[in-house]
Design an enzyme around this catalytic site. Sequence first.
Site, short mmCIF file in Angstrom:
data_model
loop_
_atom_site.label_atom_id
_atom_site.label_comp_id
_atom_site.label_asym_id
_atom_site.label_seq_id
_atom_site.Cartn_x
_atom_site.Cartn_y
_atom_site.Cartn_z
N HIS A 41 -9.81 1.39 4.64
CA HIS A 41 -8.54 1.68 5.33
C HIS A 41 -8.79 2.72 6.43
O HIS A 41 -9.57 3.67 6.24
CB HIS A 41 -7.50 2.19 4.34
CG HIS A 41 -6.12 2.19 4.95
ND1 HIS A 41 -5.71 3.19 5.81
CD2 HIS A 41 -5.12 1.31 4.86
CE1 HIS A 41 -4.47 2.91 6.21
NE2 HIS A 41 -4.09 1.78 5.66
N GLY B 42 1.80 2.65 10.79
CA GLY B 42 2.77 3.72 10.62
C GLY B 42 3.41 4.20 11.92
O GLY B 42 4.04 5.24 11.95
N GLU C 182 -6.03 -4.47 10.55
CA GLU C 182 -5.03 -3.43 10.77
C GLU C 182 -5.41 -2.63 12.03
O GLU C 182 -6.21 -1.69 11.94
CB GLU C 182 -4.97 -2.48 9.57
CG GLU C 182 -4.57 -3.16 8.28
CD GLU C 182 -3.87 -2.19 7.32
OE1 GLU C 182 -2.78 -2.54 6.86
OE2 GLU C 182 -4.39 -1.09 7.08
N ASN D 182 0.88 -1.17 0.00
CA ASN D 182 0.00 0.00 0.00
C ASN D 182 0.92 1.22 0.00
O ASN D 182 1.43 1.62 1.04
CB ASN D 182 -0.89 -0.04 1.25
CG ASN D 182 -1.76 1.20 1.37
OD1 ASN D 182 -1.84 2.00 0.45
ND2 ASN D 182 -2.41 1.36 2.52
P1 PGA Z 1 2.36 0.57 7.80
O1 PGA Z 1 0.96 0.77 7.01
O2 PGA Z 1 2.94 -0.74 7.32
O3 PGA Z 1 3.19 1.76 7.39
O4 PGA Z 1 2.04 0.54 9.23
C1 PGA Z 1 0.09 -0.31 6.80
C2 PGA Z 1 -1.17 0.16 6.13
O5 PGA Z 1 -1.63 1.25 6.45
O6 PGA Z 1 -1.73 -0.52 5.26
#
Ligand code: PGA
Length: 249
Positions: free
Chosen positions: A96, A174, A168, A10
Site C-alpha cells: 500500500h 483519500g 491505486e 481497507n
Molecule cells: P480511499 O483509500 O478510498 O480513501 O481513497 C483507498 C486505499 O487507500 O486503499
Amino acid sequence: MSRTRYCIANWKMNFTLSDAEGFLAEWENKTLNNPHIKTIFCPSFTELFAIADILKTSSSQLGAQNVFYESTGAFTGEISCAMLKEAACRWVIIGHSERRSVLGETDDMIHQKLHQLLTEDLFPILCIGESIDERNAGQTKAVLERQLNIACENLDSSSLNKMVVAYEPVWAIGTGKTATTEMVAETHEEIRNILSIIGLNEDAISILYGGSVSADNAESLSAIENVDGFLIGGASLDVEKFYSIYNQL
Ligand code: PGA
C-alpha cells in the site's frame, strides 16, 4: 473470461473494535446476493480475532492490512503469516502506498512479503501505483512495470496467479480525486500486459481499482472492462456507502 470480482474494505487505522462491531452488526442485515463478488474486510491487527468470530457465519471474508516477511524471531512490533492464519485471516494487503511512503517500505521488502505470503498459503492483495509527479512525467507505465517486476521476481507463477492486484494511483487515495475512466481503462490494460510479460496467466488475475472510490463513481468505474472490483478506504467506513458500491459492482 469471467474473473472473481472484489469489494474490499481497507479500514486503515480508523475503527476501534466497537466501531467495527457496530458496522458489522448493520452489515449482517444486508443481502449479499451476488455470488461473483467476494467481500473482504481488512481491520486493524488487534481486531482480527473478534472480527473473524463475527464473520464466521457470513459470506464476507477477513483480510489484514500488513504482514512481516520473516516467519518468526526478534522483529519487535511485526506480525507473521502464522499469526494471521491463527486469526482465520486469508487475505493480506501488501505494498500500500501509505506503507511505501510513510513507513519507508521498498519494492524489495514488498517482494519478500509476497514471497512469504505465497509460501504460507495466504492470498496477497498487491497494491501498485504512481505518484502525481510520476504520472505528469509520463512514467506511469515504467513505475508499474518496476513495482510488478520486483515484487514478482523469481516467484512461482502458479502461486502468483492466486494474487489480486490493486491499482491505486497515489494521488487519488483519500483525496477525492478519482482517476478518469479513460486513465483507469488504459492503465488496467497496461497492467494486464505487464502480468502477461512476467509470464503469469493475466486473464485469471483480478485487477482492482482503488483511490477515492465512492457510491457516486462506482458504477462508471465498475463498467470498465479490466476493472474487477475495488479496494476502498474512506467509503468503506460507512455501511450504506460501502453497500451501495457493492451493488454497483
Ligand atoms: P480511499 O483509500 O478510498 O480513501 O481513497 C483507498 C486505499 O487507500 O486503499
